[in-house]
Scaffold this motif. Structure first.
Motif, PDB file in Angstrom:
ATOM      1  N   CYS A   1      23.360  -9.633 -15.605  1.00 13.37           N
ATOM      2  CA  CYS A   1      24.426 -10.614 -15.795  1.00 13.37           C
ATOM      3  C   CYS A   1      25.754  -9.935 -16.088  1.00 13.37           C
ATOM      4  CB  CYS A   1      24.077 -11.573 -16.925  1.00 13.37           C
ATOM      5  SG  CYS A   1      23.993 -10.780 -18.536  1.00 13.37           S
ATOM      6  N   GLN A   2      26.796 -10.726 -15.939  1.00 12.38           N
ATOM      7  CA  GLN A   2      28.149 -10.271 -16.240  1.00 12.38           C
ATOM      8  C   GLN A   2      28.893 -11.443 -16.868  1.00 12.38           C
ATOM      9  OE1 GLN A   2      30.666  -9.208 -12.890  1.00 12.38           O
ATOM     10  NE2 GLN A   2      31.237  -7.365 -14.009  1.00 12.38           N
ATOM     11  N   TRP A   3      29.683 -11.132 -17.854  1.00 10.85           N
ATOM     12  CA  TRP A   3      30.459 -12.129 -18.584  1.00 10.85           C
ATOM     13  C   TRP A   3      31.854 -11.573 -18.744  1.00 10.85           C
ATOM     14  CZ3 TRP A   3      32.295 -11.199 -23.640  1.00 10.85           C
ATOM     15  CH2 TRP A   3      32.736 -12.311 -24.360  1.00 10.85           C
ATOM     16  N   LYS A   4      32.868 -12.315 -18.331  1.00  7.60           N
ATOM     17  CA  LYS A   4      34.246 -11.827 -18.434  1.00  7.60           C
ATOM     18  C   LYS A   4      35.126 -12.889 -19.070  1.00  7.60           C
ATOM     19  CE  LYS A   4      34.499  -8.532 -14.714  1.00  7.60           C
ATOM     20  NZ  LYS A   4      35.244  -8.048 -13.580  1.00  7.60           N
ATOM     21  N   ARG A   5      35.991 -12.400 -19.945  1.00  9.23           N
ATOM     22  CA  ARG A   5      37.049 -13.216 -20.530  1.00  9.23           C
ATOM     23  C   ARG A   5      38.312 -12.373 -20.533  1.00  9.23           C
ATOM     24  NH1 ARG A   5      34.367 -16.570 -25.505  1.00  9.23           N
ATOM     25  NH2 ARG A   5      32.959 -17.733 -24.201  1.00  9.23           N
ATOM     26  N   VAL A   6      39.387 -12.947 -20.971  1.00  4.35           N
ATOM     27  CA  VAL A   6      40.662 -12.224 -20.990  1.00  4.35           C
ATOM     28  C   VAL A   6      40.612 -11.031 -21.930  1.00  4.35           C
ATOM     29  CG1 VAL A   6      43.113 -12.426 -21.545  1.00  4.35           C
ATOM     30  CG2 VAL A   6      41.928 -14.314 -20.425  1.00  4.35           C
ATOM     31  N   ASP A   7      39.939 -11.173 -23.068  1.00  5.10           N
ATOM     32  CA  ASP A   7      39.950 -10.125 -24.085  1.00  5.10           C
ATOM     33  C   ASP A   7      38.717  -9.219 -24.090  1.00  5.10           C
ATOM     34  OD1 ASP A   7      38.283 -12.135 -24.891  1.00  5.10           O
ATOM     35  OD2 ASP A   7      38.933 -12.125 -26.979  1.00  5.10           O
ATOM     36  N   ALA A   8      37.683  -9.548 -23.313  1.00  8.59           N
ATOM     37  CA  ALA A   8      36.455  -8.735 -23.328  1.00  8.59           C
ATOM     38  C   ALA A   8      35.614  -9.006 -22.082  1.00  8.59           C
ATOM     39  CB  ALA A   8      35.640  -9.039 -24.577  1.00  8.59           C
ATOM     40  N   GLU A   9      34.693  -8.079 -21.818  1.00  8.86           N
ATOM     41  CA  GLU A   9      33.729  -8.284 -20.738  1.00  8.86           C
ATOM     42  C   GLU A   9      32.395  -7.666 -21.141  1.00  8.86           C
ATOM     43  OE1 GLU A   9      34.245  -5.095 -17.357  1.00  8.86           O
ATOM     44  OE2 GLU A   9      36.193  -5.984 -17.871  1.00  8.86           O
ATOM     45  N   MET A  10      31.305  -8.232 -20.615  1.00 17.80           N
ATOM     46  CA  MET A  10      29.974  -7.760 -20.950  1.00 17.80           C
ATOM     47  C   MET A  10      29.142  -7.637 -19.679  1.00 17.80           C
ATOM     48  SD  MET A  10      26.840  -9.491 -23.002  1.00 17.80           S
ATOM     49  CE  MET A  10      26.546 -10.547 -21.637  1.00 17.80           C
ATOM     50  N   ASN A  11      28.355  -6.578 -19.622  1.00 18.50           N
ATOM     51  CA  ASN A  11      27.371  -6.386 -18.567  1.00 18.50           C
ATOM     52  C   ASN A  11      26.018  -6.226 -19.240  1.00 18.50           C
ATOM     53  OD1 ASN A  11      29.152  -6.242 -16.239  1.00 18.50           O
ATOM     54  ND2 ASN A  11      29.863  -4.337 -17.144  1.00 18.50           N
ATOM     55  N   GLY A  12      24.991  -6.773 -18.641  1.00 11.89           N
ATOM     56  CA  GLY A  12      23.681  -6.642 -19.254  1.00 11.89           C
ATOM     57  C   GLY A  12      22.562  -6.984 -18.303  1.00 11.89           C
ATOM     58  N   PHE A  13      21.345  -6.802 -18.796  1.00 15.91           N
ATOM     59  CA  PHE A  13      20.175  -7.217 -18.041  1.00 15.91           C
ATOM     60  C   PHE A  13      19.078  -7.630 -19.002  1.00 15.91           C
ATOM     61  CE2 PHE A  13      19.840  -2.643 -18.457  1.00 15.91           C
ATOM     62  CZ  PHE A  13      18.502  -2.410 -18.756  1.00 15.91           C
ATOM     63  N   ALA A  14      18.164  -8.453 -18.503  1.00 14.69           N
ATOM     64  CA  ALA A  14      17.081  -9.018 -19.312  1.00 14.69           C
ATOM     65  C   ALA A  14      15.741  -8.624 -18.709  1.00 14.69           C
ATOM     66  CB  ALA A  14      17.203 -10.539 -19.346  1.00 14.69           C
ATOM     67  N   ILE A  15      14.789  -8.325 -19.600  1.00 12.71           N
ATOM     68  CA  ILE A  15      13.415  -8.025 -19.191  1.00 12.71           C
ATOM     69  C   ILE A  15      12.491  -8.874 -20.054  1.00 12.71           C
ATOM     70  CG2 ILE A  15      11.635  -6.247 -18.996  1.00 12.71           C
ATOM     71  CD1 ILE A  15      13.867  -4.189 -18.775  1.00 12.71           C
ATOM     72  N   PRO A  16      11.616  -9.690 -19.444  1.00 11.99           N
ATOM     73  CA  PRO A  16      10.735 -10.541 -20.242  1.00 11.99           C
ATOM     74  C   PRO A  16       9.649  -9.722 -20.958  1.00 11.99           C
ATOM     75  CG  PRO A  16      10.212 -10.760 -17.923  1.00 11.99           C
ATOM     76  CD  PRO A  16      11.430  -9.881 -18.014  1.00 11.99           C
ATOM     77  N   TYR A  17       9.207 -10.240 -22.094  1.00 11.99           N
ATOM     78  CA  TYR A  17       8.177  -9.553 -22.863  1.00 11.99           C
ATOM     79  C   TYR A  17       6.888  -9.365 -22.075  1.00 11.99           C
ATOM     80  CZ  TYR A  17      10.303  -9.273 -27.492  1.00 11.99           C
ATOM     81  OH  TYR A  17      11.082  -8.936 -28.553  1.00 11.99           O
ATOM     82  N   TRP A  18       6.523 -10.334 -21.250  1.00  7.68           N
ATOM     83  CA  TRP A  18       5.256 -10.217 -20.536  1.00  7.68           C
ATOM     84  C   TRP A  18       5.224  -8.994 -19.640  1.00  7.68           C
ATOM     85  CZ3 TRP A  18       5.211  -9.997 -15.324  1.00  7.68           C
ATOM     86  CH2 TRP A  18       6.262 -10.584 -14.625  1.00  7.68           C
ATOM     87  N   LEU A  19       6.394  -8.518 -19.210  1.00  9.25           N
ATOM     88  CA  LEU A  19       6.440  -7.334 -18.365  1.00  9.25           C
ATOM     89  C   LEU A  19       6.008  -6.077 -19.131  1.00  9.25           C
ATOM     90  CD1 LEU A  19       7.165  -7.032 -15.401  1.00  9.25           C
ATOM     91  CD2 LEU A  19       9.412  -6.285 -16.095  1.00  9.25           C
ATOM     92  N   PHE A  20       6.148  -6.105 -20.456  1.00  7.82           N
ATOM     93  CA  PHE A  20       5.658  -5.018 -21.307  1.00  7.82           C
ATOM     94  C   PHE A  20       4.214  -5.278 -21.747  1.00  7.82           C
ATOM     95  CE2 PHE A  20      10.263  -4.970 -22.084  1.00  7.82           C
ATOM     96  CZ  PHE A  20      10.547  -3.653 -21.791  1.00  7.82           C
ATOM     97  N   VAL A  21       3.940  -6.511 -22.151  1.00  7.44           N
ATOM     98  CA  VAL A  21       2.656  -6.854 -22.771  1.00  7.44           C
ATOM     99  C   VAL A  21       1.492  -6.767 -21.791  1.00  7.44           C
ATOM    100  CG1 VAL A  21       1.365  -8.702 -23.905  1.00  7.44           C
ATOM    101  CG2 VAL A  21       3.725  -8.251 -24.570  1.00  7.44           C
TER     102      VAL A  21
END
Length: 126
Positions: free
Chosen positions: A82-102
């Motif tokens: 995902c990506q999130w942008k605003r005038v004062d900040a921006e974020m990049n990230g990704f998600a991994i579900p628990y079942w993928l580890f468990v």
């Protein structure tokens, strides 16, 4: 497994602040997934500790993937970037579900427990 269950109701996270870059790197747990993120601010922030732990009740189930603030690049089997942008900040990230580890770790544990034959008692005594 306890983290998986806890993530259904709570948001837990550990964040590392990089003041020289106006950045924050985080790992958080919410809605049965682990989120890795990097937040970059376009302004200076003073007085924030280098490491920060946060824990609070979650707001609304399903809000993460349905949030209008996040732009998901891809989303498959509960994983996503995902990506999130605003005038004062921006974020990049990704998600991994628990079942993928468990699930793989459970299968590995079962295989390790069941595949190795036990040594006879005589060979242990020698």
């Amino acid at each position: 497994m306890a983290g998986w269950v806890r993530s259904l109701r709570m948001v837990d996270g550990v964040f590392y602040q990089q003041p020289e870059r106006n950045a924050e790197i985080g790992v958080s747990s919410y809605e049965s997934a682990i989120y890795f993120s990097k937040l970059t601010r376009h302004y200076q922030v003073a007085g924030i500790p280098s490491f920060l732990w946060s824990s609070h009740p979650g707001s609304q189930p399903g809000l993460i993937f349905a949030s209008p603030d996040l732009q998901w690049g891809w989303h498959l089997f509960g994983m996503g970037s995902c990506q999130w942008k605003r005038v004062d900040a921006e974020m990049n990230g990704f998600a991994i579900p628990y079942w993928l580890f468990v699930v793989p770790l459970t299968l590995l544990s079962a295989w390790l427990l069941l595949s190795k034959p036990k040594l006879p008692v005589r060979s242990l005594l020698k």
